[in-house]
Scaffold this active site. Sequence first.
Site, short mmCIF file in Angstrom:
data_model
loop_
_atom_site.label_atom_id
_atom_site.label_comp_id
_atom_site.label_asym_id
_atom_site.label_seq_id
_atom_site.Cartn_x
_atom_site.Cartn_y
_atom_site.Cartn_z
N ASN A 256 46.43 13.68 50.73
CA ASN A 256 47.24 12.84 49.84
C ASN A 256 48.48 13.57 49.31
O ASN A 256 49.09 13.16 48.34
CB ASN A 256 46.39 12.31 48.67
CG ASN A 256 46.89 10.96 48.18
OD1 ASN A 256 47.30 10.12 48.99
ND2 ASN A 256 46.88 10.74 46.87
N ARG A 257 48.83 14.67 49.98
CA ARG A 257 50.13 15.33 49.79
C ARG A 257 50.85 15.43 51.13
O ARG A 257 51.86 16.10 51.24
CB ARG A 257 49.94 16.75 49.22
CG ARG A 257 49.23 16.81 47.87
CD ARG A 257 50.09 16.26 46.75
NE ARG A 257 49.39 16.35 45.46
CZ ARG A 257 48.49 15.47 45.02
NH1 ARG A 257 48.20 14.41 45.76
NH2 ARG A 257 47.91 15.64 43.85
N GLU B 269 41.89 4.93 40.63
CA GLU B 269 41.00 6.02 40.21
C GLU B 269 39.75 5.40 39.60
O GLU B 269 39.73 5.00 38.44
CB GLU B 269 41.70 6.92 39.19
CG GLU B 269 42.95 7.62 39.69
CD GLU B 269 42.65 8.86 40.53
OE1 GLU B 269 41.47 9.20 40.74
OE2 GLU B 269 43.62 9.47 40.99
N ARG C 96 37.92 19.05 48.52
CA ARG C 96 38.85 17.91 48.37
C ARG C 96 39.61 17.61 49.67
O ARG C 96 39.89 16.46 49.99
CB ARG C 96 39.84 18.28 47.26
CG ARG C 96 41.08 17.40 47.13
CD ARG C 96 41.87 17.85 45.91
NE ARG C 96 43.23 17.33 45.86
CZ ARG C 96 43.60 16.27 45.13
NH1 ARG C 96 42.71 15.60 44.44
NH2 ARG C 96 44.86 15.88 45.10
N TYR D 75 50.11 12.41 36.65
CA TYR D 75 50.96 13.58 36.91
C TYR D 75 51.84 13.29 38.12
O TYR D 75 51.53 12.39 38.90
CB TYR D 75 50.14 14.85 37.14
CG TYR D 75 48.94 14.70 38.06
CD1 TYR D 75 49.10 14.55 39.43
CD2 TYR D 75 47.64 14.72 37.56
CE1 TYR D 75 47.99 14.43 40.28
CE2 TYR D 75 46.54 14.61 38.39
CZ TYR D 75 46.72 14.46 39.75
OH TYR D 75 45.63 14.33 40.58
N HIS E 26 40.04 11.92 49.74
CA HIS E 26 39.55 13.18 49.16
C HIS E 26 38.04 13.26 49.27
O HIS E 26 37.32 12.34 48.87
CB HIS E 26 40.00 13.29 47.70
CG HIS E 26 41.47 13.53 47.57
ND1 HIS E 26 42.26 12.94 46.62
CD2 HIS E 26 42.29 14.32 48.31
CE1 HIS E 26 43.51 13.35 46.78
NE2 HIS E 26 43.56 14.18 47.80
N ALA E 27 37.57 14.38 49.83
CA ALA E 27 36.18 14.51 50.25
C ALA E 27 35.16 14.31 49.13
O ALA E 27 34.16 13.61 49.29
CB ALA E 27 36.00 15.89 50.88
N ARG E 28 35.43 14.91 47.96
CA ARG E 28 34.40 14.94 46.91
C ARG E 28 34.29 13.65 46.11
O ARG E 28 33.37 13.48 45.31
CB ARG E 28 34.72 16.08 45.95
CG ARG E 28 36.03 15.91 45.20
CD ARG E 28 36.43 17.18 44.48
NE ARG E 28 37.77 17.09 43.92
CZ ARG E 28 38.46 18.14 43.48
NH1 ARG E 28 37.92 19.34 43.54
NH2 ARG E 28 39.68 17.99 43.00
N GLU E 29 35.22 12.72 46.31
CA GLU E 29 35.27 11.51 45.48
C GLU E 29 34.34 10.44 46.06
O GLU E 29 34.76 9.40 46.52
CB GLU E 29 36.74 11.05 45.38
CG GLU E 29 37.62 12.12 44.72
CD GLU E 29 39.12 11.91 44.86
OE1 GLU E 29 39.54 10.84 45.35
OE2 GLU E 29 39.89 12.81 44.47
N HIS F 35 40.29 6.34 44.92
CA HIS F 35 40.02 7.73 44.56
C HIS F 35 39.06 7.71 43.37
O HIS F 35 38.71 6.67 42.85
CB HIS F 35 41.31 8.42 44.10
CG HIS F 35 42.28 8.73 45.18
ND1 HIS F 35 42.56 10.00 45.58
CD2 HIS F 35 43.06 7.92 45.94
CE1 HIS F 35 43.47 9.98 46.54
NE2 HIS F 35 43.81 8.74 46.78
N SER F 36 38.71 8.92 42.90
CA SER F 36 38.07 9.04 41.60
C SER F 36 38.51 10.39 41.02
O SER F 36 38.91 11.27 41.77
CB SER F 36 36.55 8.97 41.71
OG SER F 36 36.01 10.12 42.33
N TYR F 37 38.51 10.57 39.72
CA TYR F 37 37.96 9.61 38.78
C TYR F 37 38.93 9.44 37.62
O TYR F 37 39.98 10.09 37.59
CB TYR F 37 36.59 10.11 38.25
CG TYR F 37 36.66 11.46 37.58
CD1 TYR F 37 36.71 11.57 36.18
CD2 TYR F 37 36.73 12.64 38.33
CE1 TYR F 37 36.79 12.80 35.58
CE2 TYR F 37 36.82 13.88 37.72
CZ TYR F 37 36.85 13.94 36.34
OH TYR F 37 36.95 15.19 35.74
N1 ING Z 1 44.23 11.61 42.18
C1 ING Z 1 45.46 11.39 42.88
C2 ING Z 1 45.90 12.66 43.60
O1 ING Z 1 46.15 12.57 44.79
C3 ING Z 1 47.82 10.60 42.54
C4 ING Z 1 46.49 10.90 41.94
C5 ING Z 1 47.96 9.71 43.58
C6 ING Z 1 48.94 11.20 42.05
C7 ING Z 1 49.20 9.43 44.12
C8 ING Z 1 50.18 10.94 42.58
C9 ING Z 1 50.32 10.05 43.62
O2 ING Z 1 46.01 13.73 42.99
C10 ING Z 1 43.08 12.10 42.72
N2 ING Z 1 41.95 11.96 41.99
O3 ING Z 1 43.05 12.58 43.79
ZN ZN Z 2 41.67 11.73 45.07
#
Ligand code: ING
Ligand code: ZN
Length: 306
Positions: free
Chosen positions: A142-143, A270, A125, A247, A69-72, A195-197
């Site tokens: 990350n999705r 995180e 992000r 989440y 994620h770019a902003r982290e 990642h953060s945060y």
């Molecule tokens: N947090 C992660 C995100 O991608 C995460 C948290 C990771 C949730 C893996 C579920 C599975 O949303 C951040 N800060 O990006």
């Molecule tokens: Zn992240």
Amino acid sequence: KAGGVSPNNRRFLRYSEMKAYMETLAQTRSDIVTLFNMGKSYEGRDLVGVKFSKGGQNKPALFIDAGIHAREWIAPSTAIYIIKQLAEDPNSADIFDKIDIYVLPSLNPDGYEFTQKSFVNRMWRKTRSRSRYARCVGVDANRNFGMMWNTIGASDDPCSDIYAGPEAFSEPEAKALRDFLESVRGTIKVYLSFHSYGQYLLHPWGFTTELPKNEPALRCAAEKAEAALSKVRGTRYTIGSSTNTLYAAAGGSDDWAMGKAGIDLAYTVELPGGQYGFAPPPSDIIPVGKETFEAIKVFAKYVEGE
Ligand code: ING
Ligand code: ZN
């Protein structure tokens, strides 16, 4: 220092500086450091990391990536700090008798550079990919991994910050990580994604409240790492599965690493943001790096003990 800017406490490095630093180490520490290149980002940047190894075939390994994620920003800076400690701290050298360590400091260099270039883009992000059909730029990488892809906590809207992409592994950055981890299949014992945060040590799953079969092992390793980390300056982390602790979100790299790449222990880390969230001051680079390095040493011990 020859080879350009080295990690410091004054500002966050640009991607070219991180790369130059790694290239310098590959020369000055050629006894243990080589570079690995997983491929190219959407805009053509090399996805480069450092491999620490004293040689030998199929040693168990620890893999760390950061900055999907770019902003982290604290994530790449912490990865670079860890690279620095592993390369320069004489106490680190013994680790590599038994294990290899891979560190990739920026898995989304296009996005990172976008946030570096202008204050208005600071909270970006996603990746920077463009599709002919989409009205908006970028995918949440990350999705984008192919494990229960786009089933929960992700969006079909290209303008959303959690857009899963047109299909799993549409993003060259996610695909590059997939292909690399498959190429070293069987050797990686622990996978960490920075990642953060929020100070969470998250393990799979992100798509269900059900826990993985090896949840006790995931928890035990995380608790030991957290205990070592917290001794440095009292920073505390919350441990648990992503869904139950933070989440639900499907398509994360840790779920794919454990569910599909055969890695036993996978985590999303995180890192702390202090009172500034995604934009902590550069004076946090070394303190966060230092405490996180203590956790890394514990995970390295796990890799060794496998
Ligand atoms: N947090 C992660 C995100 O991608 C995460 C948290 C990771 C949730 C893996 C579920 C599975 O949303 C951040 N800060 O990006
Ligand atoms: Zn992240």
